[in-house]
Write a protein that holds these residues in place. Structure first.
Motif, mmCIF file in Angstrom:
data_model
loop_
_atom_site.group_PDB
_atom_site.id
_atom_site.type_symbol
_atom_site.label_atom_id
_atom_site.label_comp_id
_atom_site.label_asym_id
_atom_site.label_seq_id
_atom_site.Cartn_x
_atom_site.Cartn_y
_atom_site.Cartn_z
ATOM 1 N N UNK A 6 0.702 -1.101 0.030
ATOM 2 C CA UNK A 6 -0.020 -0.129 0.165
ATOM 3 C C UNK A 6 0.772 1.234 0.040
ATOM 4 N N UNK A 7 1.431 1.983 -1.251
ATOM 5 C CA UNK A 7 2.288 2.682 -1.088
ATOM 6 C C UNK A 7 1.609 4.099 -0.810
ATOM 7 N N UNK A 8 2.039 4.872 -0.101
ATOM 8 C CA UNK A 8 1.399 6.062 0.466
ATOM 9 C C UNK A 8 1.034 6.991 -0.912
ATOM 10 N N UNK A 9 0.009 7.738 -0.638
ATOM 11 C CA UNK A 9 -0.113 8.688 -2.020
ATOM 12 C C UNK A 9 1.164 9.585 -2.169
ATOM 13 N N UNK A 10 1.176 9.766 -3.702
ATOM 14 C CA UNK A 10 2.327 10.326 -4.175
ATOM 15 C C UNK A 10 2.217 11.676 -3.688
ATOM 16 N N UNK A 11 3.351 12.462 -3.971
ATOM 17 C CA UNK A 11 3.642 13.765 -3.619
ATOM 18 C C UNK A 11 2.688 14.869 -4.619
ATOM 19 N N UNK A 12 2.272 15.805 -3.795
ATOM 20 C CA UNK A 12 1.370 16.748 -4.386
ATOM 21 C C UNK A 12 2.210 17.613 -5.733
ATOM 22 N N UNK A 13 1.553 17.928 -6.572
ATOM 23 C CA UNK A 13 2.104 18.697 -7.968
ATOM 24 C C UNK A 13 2.578 20.052 -7.335
ATOM 25 N N UNK A 59 4.998 15.024 2.974
ATOM 26 C CA UNK A 59 4.793 16.303 2.041
ATOM 27 C C UNK A 59 5.689 17.391 2.279
ATOM 28 N N UNK A 60 5.830 17.823 3.504
ATOM 29 C CA UNK A 60 6.831 18.856 3.638
ATOM 30 C C UNK A 60 8.193 18.498 3.622
ATOM 31 N N UNK A 61 8.356 17.277 3.973
ATOM 32 C CA UNK A 61 9.769 17.092 3.938
ATOM 33 C C UNK A 61 10.276 16.586 2.396
ATOM 34 N N UNK A 106 2.026 24.209 2.322
ATOM 35 C CA UNK A 106 1.915 23.140 1.660
ATOM 36 C C UNK A 106 0.840 22.389 2.177
ATOM 37 N N UNK A 107 0.595 22.519 3.493
ATOM 38 C CA UNK A 107 -0.381 21.606 4.327
ATOM 39 C C UNK A 107 -1.971 21.791 3.692
ATOM 40 N N UNK A 108 -1.957 22.981 2.974
ATOM 41 C CA UNK A 108 -3.282 23.368 2.367
ATOM 42 C C UNK A 108 -3.597 22.178 1.325
ATOM 43 N N UNK A 109 -4.938 22.216 1.160
ATOM 44 C CA UNK A 109 -5.726 21.033 0.194
ATOM 45 C C UNK A 109 -5.356 21.777 -1.039
ATOM 46 N N UNK A 110 -4.868 20.686 -2.041
ATOM 47 C CA UNK A 110 -4.547 20.864 -3.515
ATOM 48 C C UNK A 110 -5.729 20.747 -4.355
ATOM 49 N N UNK A 111 -6.304 21.659 -5.108
ATOM 50 C CA UNK A 111 -7.411 21.445 -6.066
ATOM 51 C C UNK A 111 -6.808 20.414 -7.058
#
Lengths: 256, 194
Positions: A47-54, B64-66, B1-6
């Motif tokens: 169960x790979x964690x979700x990928x990084x946000x763009x 995410x932050x890291x 970065x912690x905010x939700x991304x659309x």
């Protein structure tokens, strides 16, 4: 590590063919247990964690576009060493009301010890800012500079310098004061590196050379009992305090 | 970065084409010269592995932050990358340093609680969620240096030599850490004495 046979970990490490691993496992109870542990960790692999946000990509990209030219490491090293040298030059001029060089040792000895200090400054700047681990060079360079300062001591203790502790504390205080600005510059630059105690010690020793150089030229006391505790010891104190300060300051870049 | 991304923010720059086939080292050379396209390809290649590593090493909440910190560090420190070095260990070294710094600042107890929380909120895509919980908790109990080695070795396919290069340790030290960590895990997961 008393762990019995660990051959299977080496086989996995060098990505040995499955048949070779199987063959070893058949005859080795120790390794079968290692292998089971290795396989048990696999339950996390699925169960790979979700990928990084763009947005992460966007931010890093924007940083690259804003700064298309990379900063070479030697620029930081030059800047740090330059700051120490500049403070040393200004320091000598500031305290030189009664003469720039009050050290009564022979000129050659003074020049050689100063050269050892400059060499130590170059080595510490390299060890602190060059990519890769170079901290091993710091200790011999610092030790050589310290030995040169002690060897170049004139042995003189002029009466006008005052009592032992008073004169000594004056020197130690001056050295600490002259180290503040180079240390602040080095600290700001070193925040661009992941924390590393050897790097921080090297940078701290480099920053302390500013005050050491001023004292070497300007201090008229040339006895080992003065140079050791009041010139060299504060140098080490600066390096240790610098390392502690670096440990506490936030890091801007985590590359080594 | 912690905010939700659309959804529109989830745009990833396309990396199809000949660049995608280039080896890391060639891309890194171009990236070091400021080539944004080369960076895009490297990001596409390594963002997910780095994110996964950080999720396992430092917890999902911080990943995410890291990851952002890791790639910003990569951009800022590219002038120190030594031409010819392998890119993957260099990048994972940055991620490991960022993760270690985060854990040091956050404190171990807090991290253990976070790991358990992560484990409870993990997607139930494994046959036995309780087994995964055990494994995750065991991984979280490892000392940070040992966990870094295990995660890089087991999940990111780095050899002991590559991990040594990434962590700035000797290969022997990394092997010892790995053996200790596997031994602890074996004890915790299998009932041996640690």
């Amino acid at each position: 590590v008393s762990a019995g046979c660990t051959a299977v970990l080496d086989l996995l490490d060098r990505r040995a063919p499955e048949a070779e691993v199987e063959l070893h496992l058949r005859g080795c109870a120790d390794c079968r247990r290692w292998y089971e542990t290795h396989r048990a960790l696999g339950s996390l692999a699925a169960p790979a964690p979700p990928g990084p946000a763009a947005a992460i990509h966007e931010r890093a990209r924007a940083e690259l576009i804003a700064h298309p030219r990379a900063t070479p490491w030697w620029r930081d090293a030059l800047f740090a060493a330059g700051a120490a040298l500049a403070v040393a030059a200004v320091g000598v001029l500031m305290v030189g009301g009664h003469g720039l060089v009050l050290n009564s040792a022979p000129a050659v000895a003074i020049a050689l010890a100063a050269a050892a200090l400059l060499a130590a400054l170059a080595v510490t700047a390299y060890a602190a800012f060059a990519p890769g681990p170079h901290a091993l060079w710091t200790a011999p360079a610092a030790a050589a500079a310290a030995a040169a300062l002690l060897a170049a001591g004139s042995g003189a203790y002029p009466d006008w310098c005052g009592p032992y502790w008073e004169a000594g504390l004056r020197c130690a205080r001056s050295e600490l004061v002259f180290s503040i600005l180079p240390a602040a510059v080095a600290l700001a630059l070193l925040r661009r590196f992941a924390f590393s105690a050897p790097r921080a010690l090297a940078a701290g020793l480099g920053a302390g050379i500013a005050g050491l150089l001023v004292l070497h030229l300007h201090c008229a006391i040339g006895t080992a009992s003065h140079i050791g505790p009041f010139h060299l010891l504060p140098w080490l104190v600066v390096a240790v305090l610098f390392t502690a300060a670096r440990r506490l300051t936030p890091t801007l870049s985590f590359a080594r | 970065l912690s905010r939700k991304h659309s959804a529109t923010e989830r745009r990833i720059y396309p990396v199809e084409g000949p660049d995608e086939q280039q080896p890391d080292e060639m891309l890194m050379d171009r990236f070091c010269e400021g080539d944004v396209r080369a960076f895009d390809v490297l990001f596409a290649r390594y963002a997910r592995p780095v994110h996964e590593f950080l999720s396992r090493f430092a917890g999902r909440g911080a990943a995410d932050d890291l990851t952002q910190t890791t790639f910003l560090s990569m951009v800022r420190a590219r002038g120190r990358f030594r031409r010819g070095d392998a890119v993957k260990p260099w990048l994972f070294a940055i991620a490991a340093n960022a993760g270690r710094d985060h854990l040091r600042r956050r404190g171990r107890d807090d991290r253990a609680r976070g790991a358990e929380r992560d484990a409870r909120s993990a997607p139930a895509a494994v046959p036995d969620p309780s087994a995964e919980l055990d494994v995750r908790a065991a991984l979280a109990r490892l000392p940070d240096p040992e966990r870094a080695v295990i995660v890089l070795h087991r999940f990111h396919d780095l050899t002991f030599e590559e991990i040594a290069a990434a962590l700035g340790k000797s290969a022997v030290a990394v092997r010892v850490r790995a053996f200790r960590a596997y031994r602890r895990l074996r004890a915790w997961l299998g009932g041996d004495r640690p």
